[in-house]
Design an enzyme around this catalytic site. Structure first.
Site, mmCIF file in Angstrom:
data_model
loop_
_atom_site.group_PDB
_atom_site.id
_atom_site.type_symbol
_atom_site.label_atom_id
_atom_site.label_comp_id
_atom_site.label_asym_id
_atom_site.label_seq_id
_atom_site.Cartn_x
_atom_site.Cartn_y
_atom_site.Cartn_z
ATOM 1 N N HIS A 142 3.909 -3.624 2.864
ATOM 2 C CA HIS A 142 3.958 -4.174 1.509
ATOM 3 C C HIS A 142 2.619 -4.043 0.776
ATOM 4 C CE1 HIS A 142 2.411 -7.912 3.545
ATOM 5 N NE2 HIS A 142 1.747 -8.020 2.404
ATOM 6 N N ASP A 172 7.335 -3.991 8.595
ATOM 7 C CA ASP A 172 6.241 -4.165 7.634
ATOM 8 C C ASP A 172 4.939 -3.581 8.159
ATOM 9 O OD1 ASP A 172 5.169 -4.870 5.209
ATOM 10 O OD2 ASP A 172 4.649 -6.906 5.808
ATOM 11 N N GLY A 244 -4.302 -11.099 0.211
ATOM 12 C CA GLY A 244 -5.401 -10.164 0.420
ATOM 13 C C GLY A 244 -5.734 -9.990 1.881
ATOM 14 N N SER A 246 -3.433 -9.672 4.066
ATOM 15 C CA SER A 246 -2.347 -8.868 4.632
ATOM 16 C C SER A 246 -2.874 -7.545 5.158
ATOM 17 C CB SER A 246 -1.273 -8.610 3.574
ATOM 18 O OG SER A 246 -0.625 -9.797 3.199
ATOM 19 N N LEU A 301 23.108 0.181 18.265
ATOM 20 C CA LEU A 301 24.226 -0.390 18.999
ATOM 21 C C LEU A 301 25.438 -0.580 18.106
ATOM 22 C CD1 LEU A 301 25.163 -1.489 21.725
ATOM 23 C CD2 LEU A 301 24.277 -3.731 21.050
ATOM 24 N N GLY A 302 25.205 -0.953 16.844
ATOM 25 C CA GLY A 302 26.315 -1.120 15.912
ATOM 26 C C GLY A 302 26.897 -2.511 15.886
#
Length: 368
Positions: A142, A172, A244, A246, A301-302
């Site tokens: 991000h 992320d 900041g 992050s 796997l679904g």
């Protein structure tokens, strides 16, 4: 004085003997004291017990933390990303309208009236961690999302334009690369060995004011259902993390990277004692996948699952909450072909068996 009687010679003899004996005693008395002192000096003294030296020098916590901070701070960088986007317009503008001179002459209201898209510039600040000497940097997705330009500032004031090598929005994590060599790095630590209560340092660039170090402890591990990304296994800490920070580093007192600071829980937008970091083991896996394949390849796997709560465990007759409840199975998925159905509960069991090469551990999914 006259001595009368026949016994005076005898009295005189006793008097002379007493005088001689007194003189003899007076001459021997001074010699008794030194003799006694010499005798006492020859008596063995009690052995003196010396304290043994400590096997190692115990360093103060303050000195340890200061040394760690000085060692890892050069490997934490400031990241400035620039995103230029246009607002939608009603018709394609002429190249003439893109000229900055005409935009300044006519003003933005003129272009807004005719539906001509305007260029908007969005800047964001964050942090990153140098993990290799040749310039690979881990940060948050991000921080550089949709960025058209990414600049990296080092602790020694050098600036580089960074290349986005790859991203993984589901965790992320983003990987950047700058053209430099012999850079300071932070060694990767084993986040799986970190324990609740361990002292940690959070390093980053809060509010763009410059590199900052804060201290706290690991408050919890394995935090999920936070609602930030798809794959959540956060380390929770009370070290001060603000906007900041992050992409910055979370390090232990050994100076090892155990997390990438990612998010905070706050009602005001500032620090309130609850921050989250991506474990270094997960960040390392994502980095290695991006370097090897340019993207993250995951097994599919679904199914959609949810945590088994005490109420669900009671309804399914389990003695305690465990495993994951399947709430959806996608058609024609590997899970559907394997016979999994909605309402099944999967429980993960770890098994260890001895072999010629030692103990081998593996996991088995059991269907409830």
């Amino acid at each position: 004085m006259k001595l009368k009687g026949k016994g005076w010679p005898l009295h005189l003899l006793f008097l002379l003997l007493g005088l001689v004996l007194g003189i003899a005693i007076s001459h021997q008395a001074p010699s008794l004291l030194p003799s006694k002192a010499k005798t006492l000096a020859k008596e063995p003294k009690a052995p003196t017990v010396k304290a043994k030296a400590a096997p190692y020098e115990v360093k103060s916590l303050a000195a340890t933390l200061s040394a760690v901070a000085q060692r890892v701070m050069p490997a934490v960088v400031n990241i400035s990303s620039l995103c230029i986007y246009r607002t939608p317009g009603e018709f394609p503008p002429s190249p003439l309208f893109r000229d900055p001179f005409f935009r300044e002459f006519f003003g933005e209201d003129f272009f807004r009236f005719f539906g001509i898209p305007r260029e908007r510039v969005q800047r964001s600040l964050g942090s990153g961690v140098i993990v290799t000497q040749d310039g690979y940097i881990i940060t948050n997705y991000h921080v550089i999302s949709q960025a058209t330009q990414v600049k990296v500032s080092l602790a020694d004031k050098r600036e580089f334009e960074a290349k986005i090598v790859g991203t993984d929005p589901k965790t992320d994590v983003a990987l950047l690369k700058i053209d430099a060599k012999d850079l300071p790095t932070i060694p990767m630590g084993d986040s799986d060995r970190a324990r609740v209560g361990d002292i940690v340092l959070a390093i980053g660039n809060p509010f763009g004011i410059g590199e900052t170090v804060t201290m706290g402890i690991i408050s919890a591990k394995g935090r999920s259902n936070v609602g930030i990304v798809d794959y959540e296994d956060f380390i929770q800490t009370d070290a001060a993390i603000n906007p900041g920070n992050s992409g910055g580093a979370l390090v232990n007192i050994e100076g090892e990277l155990i997390g990438i600071n990612t998010a905070i829980v706050s009602r005001t937008g500032g620090y309130q004692g609850i921050g989250f970091a991506i474990p270094s083991s997960l960040a390392k896996t994502v980095m290695e996948g991006i370097i090897a394949h340019g993207r993250i390849i995951r097994g599919w796997l679904g199914v959609s699952v949810q945590e088994v709560t005490p109420q669900i465990a009671s309804e399914f007759g389990l003695h305690r909450p465990m495993g994951a409840l399947i709430v959806e199975v996608q058609p024609h998925s590997p899970a559907a072909k394997a016979g999994l159905r909605r309402g099944d509960i999967l429980s993960l069991i770890h098994i260890s068996e001895p072999t010629r090469l030692g103990m081998i551990s593996y996991a088995v999914f059991c269907l409830k």
